[in-house]
Every structure is written in C-alpha cells, then in structure tokens.
Enzyme design. Structure first.
Site, PDB file in Angstrom:
ATOM      1  N   HIS A   1      48.702   0.151  15.877  1.00 51.45           N
ATOM      2  CA  HIS A   1      49.650   1.055  16.532  1.00 51.45           C
ATOM      3  C   HIS A   1      48.951   2.038  17.465  1.00 51.45           C
ATOM      4  O   HIS A   1      49.585   2.649  18.307  1.00 51.45           O
ATOM      5  CB  HIS A   1      50.613   1.720  15.534  1.00 51.45           C
TER       6      HIS A   1
ATOM      7  N   ASP B   1      47.230  -3.229  10.027  1.00 56.48           N
ATOM      8  CA  ASP B   1      47.308  -2.320  11.178  1.00 56.48           C
ATOM      9  C   ASP B   1      45.931  -2.074  11.813  1.00 56.48           C
ATOM     10  O   ASP B   1      45.358  -1.001  11.652  1.00 56.48           O
ATOM     11  CB  ASP B   1      47.943  -0.997  10.718  1.00 56.48           C
TER      12      ASP B   1
ATOM     13  N   SER C   1      45.175   8.236  12.120  1.00 58.15           N
ATOM     14  CA  SER C   1      45.361   6.799  12.236  1.00 58.15           C
ATOM     15  C   SER C   1      44.153   6.174  12.908  1.00 58.15           C
ATOM     16  O   SER C   1      43.677   6.680  13.923  1.00 58.15           O
ATOM     17  CB  SER C   1      46.608   6.483  13.041  1.00 58.15           C
TER      18      SER C   1
HETATM   19  N1  ARG Z   1      53.817   6.413  10.310  1.00 65.21           N
HETATM   20  C1  ARG Z   1      52.612   6.096  11.010  1.00 65.21           C
HETATM   21  C2  ARG Z   1      52.158   7.269  11.882  1.00 65.21           C
HETATM   22  O1  ARG Z   1      52.737   8.317  11.870  1.00 65.21           O
HETATM   23  C3  ARG Z   1      52.718   4.845  11.807  1.00 65.21           C
HETATM   24  C4  ARG Z   1      53.612   4.897  13.003  1.00 65.21           C
HETATM   25  C5  ARG Z   1      53.658   3.628  13.796  1.00 65.21           C
HETATM   26  N2  ARG Z   1      54.483   2.610  13.207  1.00 65.21           N
HETATM   27  C6  ARG Z   1      55.857   2.530  13.341  1.00 65.21           C
HETATM   28  N3  ARG Z   1      56.488   1.524  12.748  1.00 65.21           N
HETATM   29  N4  ARG Z   1      56.554   3.372  14.046  1.00 65.21           N
HETATM   30  O2  ARG Z   1      51.626   7.181  12.939  1.00 65.21           O
HETATM   31  N1  ASP Z   2      50.454   7.291  11.024  1.00 64.29           N
HETATM   32  C1  ASP Z   2      49.775   8.529  11.347  1.00 64.29           C
HETATM   33  C2  ASP Z   2      48.968   8.423  12.640  1.00 64.29           C
HETATM   34  O1  ASP Z   2      49.304   7.659  13.523  1.00 64.29           O
HETATM   35  C3  ASP Z   2      48.913   8.967  10.217  1.00 64.29           C
HETATM   36  C4  ASP Z   2      49.633   9.894   9.285  1.00 64.29           C
HETATM   37  O2  ASP Z   2      50.468  10.683   9.735  1.00 64.29           O
HETATM   38  O3  ASP Z   2      49.313   9.848   8.093  1.00 64.29           O
HETATM   39  O4  ASP Z   2      48.058   9.173  12.889  1.00 64.29           O
END
Ligand code: ARG
Ligand code: ASP
Length: 706
Positions: free
Chosen positions: A84, A220, A641
């Site tokens: 991502h 990921d 991330s």
């Molecule tokens: N929750 C994770 C973060 O805050 C991954 C976000 C990307 N993935 C998604 N399905 N939107 O970045």
């Molecule tokens: N998914 C988040 C990021 O893209 C990581 C988190 O918030 O734990 O940095």
C-alpha cells in the site's frame, strides 16, 4: 504455592516491561531503553542501533516517499516496503495491457526495473539535540508569535549550517510540545526503481473488509531499488546510475517468529497525541469524530452502492473508497477503545491529582482552567471547520471542487494564449462519474442543511435552498441544470470557444458556491481556529513540562512527529473480548478459508491457491504450515507502514503494515493488553517472491539466516 506466585509475578513484570509503550528516539536508546531491551532478549547494543561513528541499523532503515517507512535488504540497494506504500507507483506503471495492480509486476533483471520520478528514499545521517540553540533568546514573558519567530530564525540558522557545502537536507523538529528540539540531517535519494509487487489480491488481500482487523492474511509488500551516481551519491534517474551501496543492509531470518519473542520496529511514525488532556479527548470523542464519521457513512454508502452496481464505477472509485474508509474505520475503532478502557475518566482522574499537586505552583495552577476555557470554544470551531472541509473536499461532492479546477485549467490556457487539450480534460474526468457525484451531492447537501451551524453554508446554496423550499431533490436538479460540470455539456461548450465558457463558468452555481465555501473556511473559520490552536499549543508546552515535573521518575517518550523512532515489545496474541483469544499468527489455511472468487476482497489468485493447496512451503514453512502475518505489542502508528520488524539479533522478520482494530486508540492511549501492530511474516514475503513470482533470483543478493 509460593513458587507459583513468584512465577506469576515475574511473568507479570516481564510482560509489562516487554509490552512497553513508546516510540523512542534512536539517539537516546543508550540512555533510556537499552537496559530494558536487553533484559527482554535484545542481543545488540545501543551503538548497533544508532551511531555516527560506525555503520548502524539506522543506516538501513528509510523513510519511503512522504508517509511510509522501508528497509534495505541487500548491498545493492534493494528495499522492502508495503504494497500500500508502493501502490501509487505500481498504479502509475499500469495500463490495460500491463495491469500490474491486478497481475503484479516482477523485473527479471535490473534492466527491467521501472523508474519512479518523484519517489524518494531518505536516510538519516545524524540527529542532534539542539534545544539550547533553538531557544537562544527566548524568554518566558514573550508573546507566542515573538517566541515562534525566534525559534524559526534559530532553526533556519541551524539548518543552513548543517547543509552548507554538502548535498544533505536538514530539519529541526519540536519534541515534548516544544520543550526539546532536535536537528535531523538526511540524505535523499531520487532514483528509486520498482523491482516487484505482488498482485493486489495478495498485497491487499482482504481489502477494506480486513483493513484494521486481526486475524489478517495480507501479503502487504513491494520491492524497490535505490540507484546512485558512481560515487554512491543521490542523483536523479539516469542510465548510468548504479545500485546504491548502503552502509548497512539487513539479514533476513527464516528462523521464524514465536510467542514472547522480542521484536523491534524501526521507522517513521507520523502523529500521536499521548499527553493531551481530557478536554482534547472529549472533543475527538464527542464531537469531531462523530461528525466526520456521519459524513463518511453517507459518502461510503453512496459510493459502495455504485461500486457494487457497476464495474467501471468500482475502478473509478476504488482509491477514493479505500482512503475514505481507512480513517472512517480507525475513528470508530478509536471511539470504541476510548469507551472500553474508560480513557476519558482515567485522564480526568489524573488531572484531578495533578491539580492537587499544582495548586500551590504559580506556573501551573491555572493550566487546566485555561484548557477548559479554550476547548469550550475550540471544540465547536474546529469541528465546524473540519465538517466544512469534509463536505466540500476529501472525496466528497466533487462538482464543487471540479468546477473550480475547470476554471483554473481554462484560465491557464487563456493566459498561455492556447486551448486546454482534450487530454487534460480526459485526465480530469478519469475517476469521475456524474451519477455517483449527483447522489453524493444529494446526500451531503441534506447533511449540510441540517448541520447545527448554518454559518458554514455558502450563500448561493442558501438561496437556492430557499427558492426550492428545502426540497433537496429540486435543489440538486437546479444546481446541475445551471452548471457545466457534466463532462459532455462542458466539453461541447468549451469547443465553442474560450470566451463563452468563461462567461458560463462565472455563473456556475458550483463554482460560485465553492468560492464562497473557500472564503468561509479560509477567511473566517481557519483564522479563528488557528488563533485558539496557537494558545492551546503554547499551553501544551507548559502542561507537558508540568506533568514531567509532576512525575519526575517516569521516563516519557515524545509523541510521534514523522521522525525516526524505535519501538520494542514482544510477539503475543490477545483477547479481543470475553471468551475469545486471538493467536499471534495466521497461516495459509486462513487464505484458503477466506478464498471466494465472488468476493472482490477475497479473490485468491489461481496460482497462489494451487501453491497453497500443494502445501509445498520448503524453507519458508514451519511444521508443515506457512505463516502469513503476526501481531506484537510494538507501539506504532500511521507512517510505520513498511517499517522493518526485527528480532533480538537485529535480523528482519517482517514488515509492519497495520494495527488491530480493538487497539487503534493507541494514538491517544496505549494499552498493552489490547494494542497490537500487524506484521507480514518475512517468510511469506520470500515465498511469494520465490515460488509465486518466480523472482527467486532476488534472494541471491540477500543474506538469508536459516
Ligand atoms: N490501515 C492501514 C493504514 O492505515 C492500511 C491502509 C491501506 N489499506 C486499505 N485497505 N485501505 O495505512
Ligand atoms: N497502516 C498504517 C500506515 O500506513 C499503519 C498504522 O496506522 O498502524 O502507516
């Protein structure tokens, strides 16, 4: 019995010690953390983590692009980050013929690696405590702006000195709300090429359904390579650039990850607010988050409805939906976590004790009262400003901002005495669907006209609303009928000549309303918000100092601020609710259980299904199964991330990519019982590269620990 009690006590102590909250500064590990880290299993020294005299771990950990982290895994500049995090670049290289998002991409040799203009990878060269230099000339009786001016000037001087005669970049950042300052010196590489990425169905497996959730089965990751000039210095993309030779690259461990293992996450966490008062939490919990969630409920309902109806709309809105739902889900998780752990009452109890202590301290005794007054106004104002922006920007009703953008394109063309090209418009409408937008407009205008503060409603909209007697259907019809936003109308009009279009645009109700919104937001709301915010910031600095004095024996960690941090903890499952225990890891079994070609988020690629069914995991397996993701107690946040996750020997065991929903309030309040970061196991990453993508040649340049 005594023994059992003793055992229980020591486990309790070692658990809480290892499940340590905090995002620590690499430079200060020696002073604050190394003893505890080693007591919990860490085998290396503070000098191994951060050193300016010799190569250290910090030399192999990077900031990837603007908002992610990454890790160098070979002496030829190979970098791992999340899928991502690489998404934007993978998408940019994708076409209908080469759909790398769907199919994945693998360079089979260095010539096939793809350049990514604009993408940077940043190394930290050095950090230094510069508090005294930054605060030189600052006195206690200055106004906020006098103080900020001096700090700005002093910081600029330090930065200029640091980058004089070299190619480095530098920053001065405030810590502990401005009680401490550090200078950071960076080296930024600008030739970063895409080496490989799994299909989105692996990289983003589980999609928005599984996002922020455990148990998880995401692969990921994506792979890039840093290039440098012949002297190993940064240089923009060029044919004769060569792979970058890092001062430190990390060995990769196939030895596996086990419960209670020591783990360490190294990266660039963005923002946390661990020391805010109950007033701040009440603003988030009672006002700001609920309003933003309400608005996004509506956006997501409309967008999801259309995405399920129509494949074309799915593609156009996939990205918008992902970014809308990411924060929407996190806010809901944060509210839940605050409720479940009674965080606001805990803060209030703390504040009561603090007040007793502060009562006879002139400098501190009025702080909480002042907060109370400021938040009394700030809560509503800040919520209004955010609501207004959430309604008119942020993947919302696009007719407003698009009308504005159209005008800018036309004006630019006019100034250049030329005409905007059809390509420019095509690009502009690429991810736009008027049916979706119309529905969004209807839903969100309904919200706007019911909002508690009608001062945020643009005049033009107010008068249309009045004219149409509050019938939103009619209001929406009217607006679209009098607008050129529809691409067919708009392009036809444009083809008749610039002047005509400019005349019509001037009367476009979306454009006019957008300008009115902008002036409400920028000229009215934000100046008020900023003014109170400046007072709050200043109070935050004093309050931080006060609570450090109030708890003199506690070791505080500074809130995240996009600077390099280390967090450490241990691998361990958790109990999300009564009667339920979550294991610390998932396996490929779970991928097969979720597998469903009918459900977009769970559509496992054929080849992966075959490989997993065959269960031929070779050196990547453990007792006949393939581990996919695991959870641990490392304190992380957005920006972490792509962060490398290391074992006690400083070997790479995975890439951090998310947190578990039950504990996402960790940005405001960390609780080791429930807060877990989610990591993709390095063995799954290597399995995908080697067995799935047949790009095993990449493993030859890594140092693999078996
Ligand atoms: N929750 C994770 C973060 O805050 C991954 C976000 C990307 N993935 C998604 N399905 N939107 O970045
Ligand atoms: N998914 C988040 C990021 O893209 C990581 C988190 O918030 O734990 O940095």
């Amino acid at each position: 019995m005594k023994h059992i009690l003793l055992l229980f006590l020591t486990t309790l102590i070692s658990f809480s010690a290892a499940a340590k909250e905090g995002m620590w500064l690499p430079l200060l590990i020696e002073q604050y953390n190394i003893g505890e880290m080693q007591a919990n299993g860490f085998k290396l020294s503070a000098e191994d983590i951060y050193s300016v005299n010799q190569a250290s771990m910090k030399d192999g950990v990077v900031k990837f692009g603007g908002g992610c982290s990454g890790v160098v895994v070979s002496d030829a500049g190979l970098v791992f980050t999340n899928h991502h995090c690489g998404f934007k670049y993978i998408q940019r290289h994708s076409t209908v013929e080469h759909d790398y998002l769907t199919d994945g991409f693998w360079a089979m040799n260095r010539k096939e690696e793809l350049p990514n203009p604009g993408l940077t990878v940043t190394f930290l060269k050095e950090m230094r405590d510069v508090t005294n230099d930054v605060l030189k000339g600052v006195t206690d009786n200055m106004t906020i702006s006098q103080r900020n001016n001096i700090i700005q000037i002093n910081s600029d001087t330090l930065i200029n000195r640091a980058i004089k005669g070299n190619h480095y970049k530098a920053d001065v950042n405030a810590f502990f709300e401005g009680n401490q300052y550090f200078l950071f010196i960076y080296e930024v590489y600008t030739d970063v090429r895409l080496v490989g990425a799994p299909p989105s169905s692996v990289g983003g497996f589980g999609g928005n359904t599984d996002n922020w959730m455990w148990p998880r089965h995401g692969g990921d990751f994506s792979v890039f390579r840093i290039y440098a000039d012949a002297s190993n210095n940064p240089k923009d993309y060029s044919d004769d650039n060569v792979p970058y030779k890092p001062a430190h690259s990390f060995p990769v461990s196939l030895k596996g990850v086990h419960e209670n293992d020591f783990t360490m996450v190294f990266g660039y966490p963005g923002t946390t607010e661990e020391y805010k008062t109950s007033y701040h939490l009440k603003m988030l919990h009672d006002m700001l988050y609920p309003r933003l969630i309400e608005i996004r409920d509506r956006k997501l309902e409309v967008i999801n409805y259309h995405m399920n109806l129509d494949q074309g709309r799915r593609i156009k809105y996939a990205d918008k939906e992902a970014s809308l739902s990411n924060s929407w889900k996190r806010w809901r998780g944060e509210i839940n976590g605050l409720d479940r752990f009674d965080v606001i009452s805990k803060k209030e109890a703390f504040e009561k004790d603090f007040q007793n202590w502060a009562d006879n301290k002139e400098a501190y005794k009025n702080i909480l009262d002042q907060y109370k007054k400021l938040y009394g106004r700030y809560t509503q104002l800040n919520t209004d400003a955010n609501v207004s922006r959430e309604l008119f920007e942020k993947n919302s009703m696009e007719c407003f901002s698009k009308a504005d953008a159209i005008q800018k394109i036309v004006q630019r063309a006019q100034m250049a005495k030329s005409r905007a090209s059809n390509d420019e418009f095509a690009e502009f409408y690429k991810d736009y669907d008027i049916t979706v937008d119309r529905d969004l407009t209807k839903r969100l205008l309904t919200y706007l006209f019911a909002y508690s503060n009608q001062n945020i409603v643009p005049e033009t909209l107010k008068s249309v609303y009045k004219k149409k007697k509050g019938d939103i259907e009619k209001v929406t019809d009217y607006l679209y009928r009098h607008s050129l936003i529809d691409d067919t109308l708009w392009i036809a009009a444009y083809n008749k000549g610039n002047d005509k279009v400019i005349k019509s645009l001037e009367k476009d109700p979306f454009l006019i309303s957008y300008k009115e919104y902008n002036s409400i937001y920028n000229d009215n709301l934000m100046p008020q918000v900023r003014k109170i915010k400046a007072s709050i910031d200043s109070l935050d600095r004093i309050y931080m100092k006060a609570i450090m004095a109030y708890e003199p024996d506690k070791i505080f960690f500074p809130d995240a601020n996009s600077t390099m941090r280390v967090s450490y903890g241990k691998v361990i499952g958790y109990d999300p609710k009564d009667g339920v225990h979550y294991k610390y890891y998932t396996t490929s079994e779970g991928i097969l259980q979720k597998d469903d070609p009918e459900i977009y988020d769970y559509n496992v690629p054929d080849k992966l299904r075959q490989l997993l069914n065959k269960a031929d995991f070779g050196q990547y397996g453990e007792n006949g199964s393939l581990h996919i993701d695991f959870v641990a107690t490392n304190h992380t946040t957005g920006g972490n991330s792509g962060s490398p996750v290391f074992n006690a020997n400083g070997e790479l065991i995975g890439l951090n990519f998310d947190r578990a929903w039950d504990g996402v309030m960790s940005d405001l309040y960390y609780n080791p019982k429930i807060c877990r970061n989610i990591t993709v196991d390095i063995r799954y990453i290597l399995f995908i590269i080697d067995k799935f993508a047949a790009a095993g040649y990449l493993l030859d340049e890594m140092k693999i620990i078996r």
